[in-house]
Design a protein around this motif. Structure first.
Motif, PDB file in Angstrom:
ATOM      1  N   LEU A 299     -68.064  37.789  38.531  1.00 45.17           N
ATOM      2  CA  LEU A 299     -67.412  36.554  38.050  1.00 45.17           C
ATOM      3  C   LEU A 299     -68.209  35.316  38.566  1.00 45.17           C
ATOM      4  O   LEU A 299     -68.224  34.167  38.406  1.00 45.17           O
ATOM      5  CB  LEU A 299     -66.065  36.429  38.471  1.00 45.17           C
ATOM      6  N   PHE A 300     -69.026  35.698  39.806  1.00 46.44           N
ATOM      7  CA  PHE A 300     -69.981  34.452  40.432  1.00 46.44           C
ATOM      8  C   PHE A 300     -71.144  35.224  40.780  1.00 46.44           C
ATOM      9  O   PHE A 300     -71.406  36.522  40.720  1.00 46.44           O
ATOM     10  CB  PHE A 300     -69.074  33.821  41.534  1.00 46.44           C
TER      11      PHE A 300
ATOM     12  N   THR B 295     -65.822  35.398  31.184  1.00 45.72           N
ATOM     13  CA  THR B 295     -66.422  34.939  29.799  1.00 45.72           C
ATOM     14  C   THR B 295     -66.676  33.552  29.941  1.00 45.72           C
ATOM     15  O   THR B 295     -67.615  33.085  29.566  1.00 45.72           O
ATOM     16  CB  THR B 295     -65.426  35.336  28.783  1.00 45.72           C
ATOM     17  N   THR B 296     -65.841  32.770  30.635  1.00 43.53           N
ATOM     18  CA  THR B 296     -65.810  31.259  30.534  1.00 43.53           C
ATOM     19  C   THR B 296     -66.815  31.054  31.555  1.00 43.53           C
ATOM     20  O   THR B 296     -67.446  30.044  31.416  1.00 43.53           O
ATOM     21  CB  THR B 296     -64.365  30.900  31.162  1.00 43.53           C
ATOM     22  N   LEU B 297     -66.923  31.640  32.870  1.00 41.03           N
ATOM     23  CA  LEU B 297     -67.814  31.193  33.739  1.00 41.03           C
ATOM     24  C   LEU B 297     -69.264  31.908  33.672  1.00 41.03           C
ATOM     25  O   LEU B 297     -70.256  31.743  34.734  1.00 41.03           O
ATOM     26  CB  LEU B 297     -67.342  31.555  35.128  1.00 41.03           C
ATOM     27  N   ASN B 298     -69.614  32.944  32.668  1.00 43.61           N
ATOM     28  CA  ASN B 298     -70.618  33.558  32.745  1.00 43.61           C
ATOM     29  C   ASN B 298     -71.822  32.916  32.495  1.00 43.61           C
ATOM     30  O   ASN B 298     -72.806  32.968  33.266  1.00 43.61           O
ATOM     31  CB  ASN B 298     -70.748  34.686  31.320  1.00 43.61           C
TER      32      ASN B 298
ATOM     33  N   GLY C  52     -66.803  33.340  23.804  1.00 41.49           N
ATOM     34  CA  GLY C  52     -67.424  34.579  23.795  1.00 41.49           C
ATOM     35  C   GLY C  52     -68.105  34.865  22.629  1.00 41.49           C
ATOM     36  O   GLY C  52     -69.237  35.674  22.665  1.00 41.49           O
ATOM     37  N   THR C  53     -67.773  34.467  21.505  1.00 41.94           N
ATOM     38  CA  THR C  53     -68.523  34.467  20.015  1.00 41.94           C
ATOM     39  C   THR C  53     -69.834  33.892  20.355  1.00 41.94           C
ATOM     40  O   THR C  53     -70.902  34.503  20.040  1.00 41.94           O
ATOM     41  CB  THR C  53     -67.665  33.809  18.999  1.00 41.94           C
ATOM     42  N   ASP C  54     -69.832  32.553  20.823  1.00 38.98           N
ATOM     43  CA  ASP C  54     -71.037  31.736  20.864  1.00 38.98           C
ATOM     44  C   ASP C  54     -72.009  32.582  21.740  1.00 38.98           C
ATOM     45  O   ASP C  54     -73.177  32.498  21.538  1.00 38.98           O
ATOM     46  CB  ASP C  54     -70.770  30.413  21.514  1.00 38.98           C
ATOM     47  N   GLN C  55     -71.408  33.261  23.203  1.00 36.80           N
ATOM     48  CA  GLN C  55     -72.485  33.922  23.947  1.00 36.80           C
ATOM     49  C   GLN C  55     -73.042  35.398  23.184  1.00 36.80           C
ATOM     50  O   GLN C  55     -74.423  35.424  23.584  1.00 36.80           O
ATOM     51  CB  GLN C  55     -71.812  34.242  25.210  1.00 36.80           C
ATOM     52  N   GLU C  56     -72.158  35.769  22.332  1.00 33.05           N
ATOM     53  CA  GLU C  56     -72.781  36.973  21.494  1.00 33.05           C
ATOM     54  C   GLU C  56     -73.721  36.664  20.696  1.00 33.05           C
ATOM     55  O   GLU C  56     -74.746  37.258  20.647  1.00 33.05           O
ATOM     56  CB  GLU C  56     -71.529  37.658  21.088  1.00 33.05           C
ATOM     57  N   THR C  57     -73.812  35.451  20.218  1.00 31.96           N
ATOM     58  CA  THR C  57     -74.758  35.142  19.011  1.00 31.96           C
ATOM     59  C   THR C  57     -75.862  34.690  19.648  1.00 31.96           C
ATOM     60  O   THR C  57     -77.223  34.337  19.069  1.00 31.96           O
ATOM     61  CB  THR C  57     -74.192  34.027  18.091  1.00 31.96           C
ATOM     62  N   ASN C  58     -75.971  34.032  20.872  1.00 31.73           N
ATOM     63  CA  ASN C  58     -77.197  33.460  21.544  1.00 31.73           C
ATOM     64  C   ASN C  58     -78.079  34.735  22.307  1.00 31.73           C
ATOM     65  O   ASN C  58     -77.793  35.381  22.572  1.00 31.73           O
ATOM     66  CB  ASN C  58     -76.710  32.586  22.877  1.00 31.73           C
TER      67      ASN C  58
END
Length: 194
Positions: A65-66, A99-102, A188-194
């Protein structure tokens, strides 16, 4: 029934860990826990509740998480992230917090790419405005609930007012939590597509 100003005071809405509260030198875990207890201790529901424990911090670290600590010491950036985790975990799941802090963790560890302290300062400004808005909102809810319950003419007026306020407050809380979860899902969806 307790008036809303008194209720608001007991919530300690001004409890936060400001940038000025964070030392410029790195802290050991016990020092981090003490710092959080000092600044968030008034927000505990009861004396047995823990603000932060070694187990929690270790779980946040294991769960990534950090970003990793250096020589068992926590930097100001770690304190900022732990503070944000502390605030978010009351409303959304730890997986959602992760997910938010990744991406934020990635930005922080990329040399000179992002000023987390500035971001956190803006976040604290928003929390101060939110506290003011919250105080106004609970006063408005209380006035409306009192008026509505009095119209019922029931002998258990005090209980019914408290019940209705609890229902209204939890309803509003659920709206905000669901909105946050939708944003986490998009993130989460945005991070998966990047």
């Amino acid at each position: 029934m307790e008036n809303m100003e008194t209720l608001s005071e007991t919530l300690h809405l001004d409890s936060h860990l400001s940038l000025e509260d964070m030392p410029d030198l790195n802290l050991y875990m016990d020092q981090v826990i003490q710092l959080f207890e000092r600044h968030f201790g008034d927000t505990k529901r009861n004396e047995d509740e823990k603000i932060l424990t070694k187990t929690m911090i270790n779980n946040y670290a294991k769960g990534k998480l950090f970003f990793p600590v250096n020589n068992k010491k926590y930097s100001k950036e770690h304190l900022i992230l732990i503070s944000m985790i502390y605030q978010m975990k009351g409303a959304i799941s730890i997986n959602d917090v992760k997910t938010t802090l990744n991406q934020l963790n990635e930005k922080v560890t990329d040399e000179n790419a992002f000023d987390l302290q500035d971001f956190y300062g803006y976040y604290l400004q928003m929390t101060a405005r939110n506290a003011e808005k919250f105080e106004t909102d609970i006063q408005d809810h209380h006035k409306q609930v009192t008026k509505t319950i009095r119209e019922l003419g029931d002998k258990d007026e005090n209980y019914l007012e408290q019940l209705m306020l609890i229902a209204v407050f939890t309803n509003m809380s659920n709206y905000y939590r669901r909105a946050a979860e939708k944003l986490v899902d998009q993130l989460g969806t945005d991070q998966e597509t990047n």
